[in-house]
Structures are given as C-alpha cells and as structure tokens.
Design a protein around this motif. Sequence first.
Motif, short mmCIF file in Angstrom:
data_model
loop_
_atom_site.label_atom_id
_atom_site.label_comp_id
_atom_site.label_asym_id
_atom_site.label_seq_id
_atom_site.Cartn_x
_atom_site.Cartn_y
_atom_site.Cartn_z
N ASP A 20 17.86 20.74 14.06
CA ASP A 20 18.76 20.08 13.81
C ASP A 20 18.44 18.72 14.37
OD1 ASP A 20 19.52 22.11 11.84
OD2 ASP A 20 20.17 23.32 13.81
N ALA A 21 18.30 18.37 15.48
CA ALA A 21 16.97 17.11 16.50
C ALA A 21 17.00 16.39 15.49
CB ALA A 21 16.82 17.69 17.90
N HIS A 22 16.22 17.29 15.22
CA HIS A 22 14.70 15.90 13.47
C HIS A 22 15.68 15.25 12.72
CE1 HIS A 22 10.99 15.55 12.09
NE2 HIS A 22 12.10 16.05 10.77
N GLY A 23 17.47 15.47 12.65
CA GLY A 23 17.86 14.79 11.47
C GLY A 23 19.21 14.22 11.74
N ALA A 24 19.60 14.78 12.90
CA ALA A 24 20.34 14.14 14.18
C ALA A 24 21.13 12.81 13.56
CB ALA A 24 20.83 14.36 15.27
N HIS A 25 19.90 11.91 13.78
CA HIS A 25 19.90 10.14 13.77
C HIS A 25 20.93 10.14 12.67
CE1 HIS A 25 16.21 11.27 11.27
NE2 HIS A 25 16.22 10.23 10.80
N ARG A 26 20.89 11.37 11.51
CA ARG A 26 21.42 10.78 10.17
C ARG A 26 22.65 10.73 10.12
NH1 ARG A 26 18.00 9.53 7.41
NH2 ARG A 26 15.18 11.01 6.92
N THR A 27 23.55 11.26 11.48
CA THR A 27 24.87 10.99 10.99
C THR A 27 25.39 10.45 12.69
OG1 THR A 27 25.04 13.55 12.03
CG2 THR A 27 25.79 12.88 9.97
N THR A 28 24.22 10.38 13.42
CA THR A 28 24.85 9.60 15.15
C THR A 28 24.08 8.80 15.17
OG1 THR A 28 25.11 10.55 17.64
CG2 THR A 28 22.38 10.54 15.97
N TRP A 29 25.05 7.86 16.45
CA TRP A 29 24.09 7.11 16.24
C TRP A 29 23.83 6.67 17.55
CZ3 TRP A 29 25.97 5.76 21.25
CH2 TRP A 29 27.10 6.50 21.58
N LEU A 30 23.90 7.64 18.03
CA LEU A 30 22.65 8.24 19.48
C LEU A 30 21.54 7.41 19.58
CD1 LEU A 30 22.81 11.12 22.20
CD2 LEU A 30 24.06 8.94 22.32
N PRO A 31 20.46 7.06 20.67
CA PRO A 31 18.93 6.48 20.38
C PRO A 31 18.36 7.86 20.30
CG PRO A 31 19.90 5.58 21.90
CD PRO A 31 21.05 5.84 21.30
N ALA A 32 17.10 7.68 19.47
CA ALA A 32 16.12 9.53 19.07
C ALA A 32 15.43 9.22 21.15
CB ALA A 32 14.77 8.58 19.25
N GLU A 33 16.07 8.77 22.34
CA GLU A 33 15.36 9.47 23.50
C GLU A 33 16.37 10.13 24.14
OE1 GLU A 33 15.21 5.97 22.19
OE2 GLU A 33 16.50 5.18 23.72
N GLN A 34 18.07 9.81 23.09
CA GLN A 34 19.00 10.80 23.61
C GLN A 34 19.36 11.82 22.89
OE1 GLN A 34 20.69 6.05 25.02
NE2 GLN A 34 22.10 8.46 25.43
N ILE A 35 18.19 11.99 22.36
CA ILE A 35 18.22 13.23 21.17
C ILE A 35 17.17 14.34 21.79
CG2 ILE A 35 18.50 14.35 18.44
CD1 ILE A 35 19.49 11.61 17.94
N VAL A 36 17.60 15.31 21.93
CA VAL A 36 16.23 16.21 22.19
C VAL A 36 16.37 17.48 21.57
CG1 VAL A 36 15.26 17.88 24.16
CG2 VAL A 36 16.24 15.49 24.83
N GLY A 37 15.41 18.15 20.69
CA GLY A 37 15.58 19.24 20.22
C GLY A 37 14.69 20.68 21.21
N TYR A 38 15.49 21.54 21.33
CA TYR A 38 14.55 23.45 21.86
C TYR A 38 13.38 23.80 20.83
CZ TYR A 38 19.01 25.12 20.26
OH TYR A 38 20.01 26.00 19.45
N PRO A 39 12.96 24.04 21.26
CA PRO A 39 11.87 25.22 20.23
C PRO A 39 13.10 26.04 19.56
CG PRO A 39 11.16 24.77 22.67
CD PRO A 39 12.32 24.44 22.84
N GLU A 40 12.42 26.30 18.25
CA GLU A 40 12.26 27.57 17.52
C GLU A 40 12.51 28.90 18.21
OE1 GLU A 40 13.58 26.49 14.76
OE2 GLU A 40 14.22 29.07 13.53
N SER A 41 11.90 28.77 19.15
CA SER A 41 10.83 30.39 19.77
C SER A 41 12.38 30.72 20.65
CB SER A 41 10.12 30.20 20.26
OG SER A 41 9.95 29.48 21.63
N TYR A 42 13.57 29.97 21.05
CA TYR A 42 14.85 30.21 21.97
C TYR A 42 15.99 30.55 21.19
CZ TYR A 42 12.43 28.75 25.67
OH TYR A 42 11.92 28.91 27.29
N VAL A 43 16.14 30.65 19.30
CA VAL A 43 16.17 30.91 18.12
C VAL A 43 17.09 32.70 18.47
CG1 VAL A 43 17.65 29.89 16.05
CG2 VAL A 43 16.35 28.65 17.65
N HIS A 44 18.00 33.05 19.12
CA HIS A 44 18.49 34.37 18.22
C HIS A 44 17.75 34.97 18.38
CE1 HIS A 44 21.38 33.16 14.83
NE2 HIS A 44 21.28 32.87 15.96
#
Lengths: 397, 397
Positions: free
Chosen positions: B73-97
């Motif tokens: 989700d972080a990967h595509g967040a720039h499509r809807t947010t104006w936050l610059p890339a360096e302020q968007i951080v993705g956590y690893p998939e291995s932490y999901v569920h």
Amino acid sequence: MYLGSQLFTDAEYETRLANVRTMMDRQGLSAIIVTDPANIFYLIGYNAWSFYTPQMLFVPMDGEMVFFAREMDAHGAHRTTWLPAEQIVGYPESYVHRPHVHPFDWVAFALRQRHLIAPASRGGSVGMEMDSHFFSPKAYRALFNAIPEWKLVDCFELVNWVRSVKSDAEIQLMRQAGMVCSEAMRAAIDTIDIGVRQCDAAAAISQAQITGTDKFGGDYPAIVPMMPTGAAADTPHLTWHQGTFISGEAVVVELTGAHNRYHCPLARTVALGPVNKDVDYVAGATAEGLNNVLEAIAPGVPTRELASTWNWTLAKYGLEKHSRLGYSIGIGYPPDWGERTISIRTEDESILEENMTFHIVCGMWMDGYGFELSESVRVSATGVETFTSFPRDLIRK
Amino acid sequence: MYLGSQLFTDAEYETRLANVRTMMDRQGLSAIIVTDPANIFYLIGYNAWSFYTPQMLFVPMDGEMVFFAREMDAHGAHRTTWLPAEQIVGYPESYVHRPHVHPFDWVAFALRQRHLIAPASRGGSVGMEMDSHFFSPKAYRALFNAIPEWKLVDCFELVNWVRSVKSDAEIQLMRQAGMVCSEAMRAAIDTIDIGVRQCDAAAAISQAQITGTDKFGGDYPAIVPMMPTGAAADTPHLTWHQGTFISGEAVVVELTGAHNRYHCPLARTVALGPVNKDVDYVAGATAEGLNNVLEAIAPGVPTRELASTWNWTLAKYGLEKHSRLGYSIGIGYPPDWGERTISIRTEDESILEENMTFHIVCGMWMDGYGFELSESVRVSATGVETFTSFPRDLIRK
C-alpha cells in the motif's frame, strides 16, 4: 423475515461452541470476550450493521453466553440470533460516542451484577481478541480497569481458527456465494471497456453482487470492488474513480460474491486494446503458477509447500512476489473478507484439511502496471474444488 | 488518474494541519498517532481500501508527518496523497496477520531509527485515538512496549473535532454527495414495492449510489443501504434479505450519497398499501418535530436546544425517543459515516457554528413497526441549508 438462526441447525451451533470451548480449555481460558462481528455471527447468528458501536459476546467455559450491544440493536437482536432474550443485554444510549465514558464501563458493571466475573476469574485467564477490528484500546482499558479480578490475555484469534474448517452447510453457502461471484465477474467483464467511466463499471458490479441470482439474493461484500488500472495497478487497494478507461490499460478487478455473510472472492485482469508486453509475460507465468498451486492442494499438504510451488514457478520466469499467496476465507464483515488465520506463505505452519477454504491470490504489483488472477477454493477429500470457473487467461477487449 | 490531493489546495491542507497542531498544543501533546482512515484522508489525502491492515500517520508538533502502511500500500500511496515519498514508509509483509508480531512493532523501531521518538517525548505527551476503529489493543500495546519514553494519552478524537467545521471546498463535495443521495433515494422509492425482493431494491440503490450523476461519479458508502421492514423496523441496523416486500409493511430506507469520501445520508419511510394507523400518527409527529428542529438551527444555538425542541414536539404527541437526534457528518469510511464528535442530545455541550454539517435522524423504532425521517444539513450564516429536498411525508405506494 430473515432469521440468521435458520441458516444452521441447533446441532451445528452446539458443535461450534463445543469446538470453541475445546480450544479455550487448551489455552487455559475460563472465558473469552468475542468482539469480531464475524465471530459473533458464527456463534450466535447475530447479523446487523451495528458493529460501529461496541458490542461483545461473553463466552464462559461453563454457563450461558451473553451478548451485549447498544440498546436499539439489542432490542432487535432476536430477529437474527437464536440467543434467548435474557441473554441479550442493551447498554444505554448515553454511553455512545462520548469522550469520558465507554459502553464497556457499563458492560463490566452488568457482568458484575450478573455474577459472571467470579466464575470467569476462578479457573484461569480471560481471553480477548486483542487484534480484532472494532475492539479499541479504550474498550480494552474499560474492562481492564473495571474488572481487576480478571487476568486478561490475548486469545489469538481463537474463534477465527475454529472457523477455518467449514461444515457442509457452510460449504453450501460458499458455493452460493461463488454463483453470485460469477454474476458479478460477468458484469465486470461485460462493462469494463474503453470510454466507460470506472464508477459505472463499479456500479454494474455492485448491482450484480447484491441482486445475486434468480433463486437467491446477494449480500453486501466485506470489501467493495477494487479496480486498480493501468499504471495505478502497481498497488492493490485502490477503488474506482470517475474517469474513463483508456486503450492500452490493463484493469485489475478484484471482487467477491457474498451470500448470508459467506464470501467467495475472485480476481481477473482485463486488457483494453494492446497492452504492454510485460503484462502478457506476467499473465502467462501467473496462470502457470496458479495451476501448479491448485494441483498441489490436498488434505495433509503443508501450506508452505503451496507457497514454494508458487515461488518456484515464478522463479523460472525471473519473477517473485513478496506478499502472501492467499488466506483463509468464509464469513466476512467490512473491512475484510479474510479470516486472519492461515496465510499461504513459506513461514506458515498450517497443514491443509478437508473443507478448509482459501482465496488464492496471485497478485503481481509491478512497477507501472499490475496483473492479478485468483481462485476461491475448497480443499476436497482428494484435491481441490474451485467455487467459480472463469478461464485463467488475460481477458482481452 | 484520480489524485486525492487535487481535491483541495495546498493552503487548505496547511490550514488543516495548523488547526490540528493548535488543538495539540492546547492538549499539551508533542505528537499524535492518527489511525482513523477518515483522519488520515483529511490530513494527507491518502485513500485506498487498505485500512484492514494497520496504518498510521505520525503527526509531530514540529517536523514532518510520516505515514506508515503495509509495503504494497505504501508503494502506491503517492497516487492519492501529496506526502513526498520520503515521508511514506512501508512495513514488511511478514508482519501481516501473524499471531506473535504486530506491524507496529516494526513501526516503533522505524520511528526510533528516524530519531522521531526523542523529539516527541520531550515537550509533552503523545496522543492516540484510543477509540478509533482499526486501532486495536494489540497495536496500542506494541507501541506502549517498544517506546517506554512516550507518555501515551488519549487525544479524544482530536482530528475528528477539527473536522467538524467544513471549508467551502468540503461543503461543495457534500452538496455533490447530496445530489448522489437524491439519485439513490429516487432509485429506492421507484424500486421498493409489493412483490419485489429486498435484495433487488438494495441492488438498485447501490447502483445509483456508485453511478452518481452524469457529471460526477459516486463513491462507496461507509454504510450499505439499510432497510428494516415491517415488524423488523423496530430496530435500525438490519440490512436487506432475499424475501419480497409485502402489502401493509412500512419500509424504512436509510442510505447515503458519497462523493470523494464525503457523505450525505438520508432516511425516508415507504408505506406499501394500507399500513397500521400508528405509522401515520408517528409520521405526522416526526415530520413536525423535524421541521421545528430545522427552524431552530442557526450559528450560536446550543445543540442541546435542538434536542429539547425535538423532545417537546414529540411529547405533545405522547411520544419519546431515547437515542440521539443526530450527529456530525463529513468524510466517512466503513463502518460509519458519522464523525464521532457532536451528538445532538440534551447532554451535549456543543454550540452550532457556520459550516458544521449534521445528519438529523428522526428514527422511531417502536414495538412492531418503525418510522424514520432524516435530513443532512449545513449550518448556514443565518439558518440551515438542507443537502436534498425530498418531501417529508410518509411515502405511499
């Protein structure tokens, strides 16, 4: 009038509760607090869009379950649950959305008045769904502060795990969800085209999802249709917008059929006109990977082997996917149709059993485009049953 | 491609953040953790159906905001947010569920690595949305355990309160949501009839909600159409079933129009053939009550006066309603289109301001039947603006 309790026999509800209590015993729990609406539906049949205010099902090792909800919801709960009136308790409206109180302040006191606290604190710990949607830290602290007798522990998706193997009645509902899903996917493929507004395609899908079939209706989906398109398909969870589809775009459609809260999701990708050749390449690799995974499914197979099968196939093509390959499905409420238990990935330790059901999602979110292909499946006695039967190729229009 | 950030000017986003920081300062907070998807959308424009896995916006008093989401989700967040890339951080998939870890374990460490913990712990406490949907006790405890430097406190719907007075751009979106709502209500009234399956009426409503108008599309509603019918209308949150409407039933329809996540809900009641005379009686009293409340709306008026006006009118007819008369509306994500701040009831202490927006819900859930009538409104400079214009009578078919 629809009664959720008519969906399943009394014996089935008794079995569900017995299975939950077996797990509780194994985890040393004297009671659990159930807050996930899917788990509440599973145990007592209660079904309404009331989960935006706190509700909980108290499940003791011994004695009767008690369901707590907002007064106006408790009032009509008997329309979908088989719980008798004396086990349904409404909390006052004055506790709803107020900063300095929480409904569970009241609920804790109600549990005390009903002499339910001491029995639950005697034999062991009280389990809570610590990572459930709709169970907030404020709710947790309300119970923690008001019931110091209880040793509160995480029950780790206890009821969700019990849900992972389906009964025959549940499988029947999932097959019906599969038929609704087919109608919705057909509506998607028929509607998505160059020049059509994305919202109009989503509207057609949504109508098909809820209409269902001539014989039975559709239920609301736990997730709305998702359709990341063109370059934006490098990320999976975008919904629609009001712009039109354009030539050269690959449109990822992930949608579900739902019937009586059971879900059957499905993903396909539609190519509008000539698309980037990379899409074709990924489509071919993905279909081969999915076919190999489906062939590997059978009772007794470790889920991590499915993940390995997938990874090996992809590796042949120089591709990889970081996210999980699939997850357990069944009952769903917004925001998720997954059960949050078994994930198909190399770190998972589950073994497939007959009547487990999964959404196998081959989602490839690449840079600048995406491709997705999925199947909802049941582990059968000897292999796999798919709930729908769409061709697995890239769909060209 | 739709970009959420294009909906509002940079200046509007700056004002929103400044207003939030003014409230933070007043509450002695050095930072807040924002987890409510509506609040995240409000502050940075991010919009995707990704809130079923944990996400958070870190908002410090000084310095830049940082948004954490699942990697895909972080990967595509720039499509809807104006936050610059360096302020968007993705956590690893291995932490999901996974039972033994939580994504916020990783996020806490990421905050530490970015040297964001010390500044936030110096000047005061760190506020959390302790009663937000999608912020679980497990998420809270992950932060609590990993960041002992922070004094974690409830920020009490801080951002929600900032949202309660709308900008002109927001009002414009709500008017558009009102137009979508009118289409959806028209579809409901046209479709609901004796012999029609409830699911087919819900499907028609849903299609209208998402199609929107010729000029602009509809967005997904935070709550699906609700239609408690006949005797089951004594409770408000039942959805549809696959049975047909029958003569003599009063059907309560509560639905919304949505446009770019802004909502405009509306409720009406449809009488199919001759209905119980009590329904007519309640319908008359309710319409008079609603009209009186609308006439009383103006800047400077305490919300509790609206509740009193309503109660007095109802009392004339020997009726009463225990639940609140309405609540603040605007941005909505499932499961709720309300803002969880101002409720119109006698215990509320808010004073109406221009450009506050409410759903005034006159829902009468009686024994054995129900009646509902509502309006979505804006407090104007001198009185009230209603977002739709349907007659307030019982609708007869």
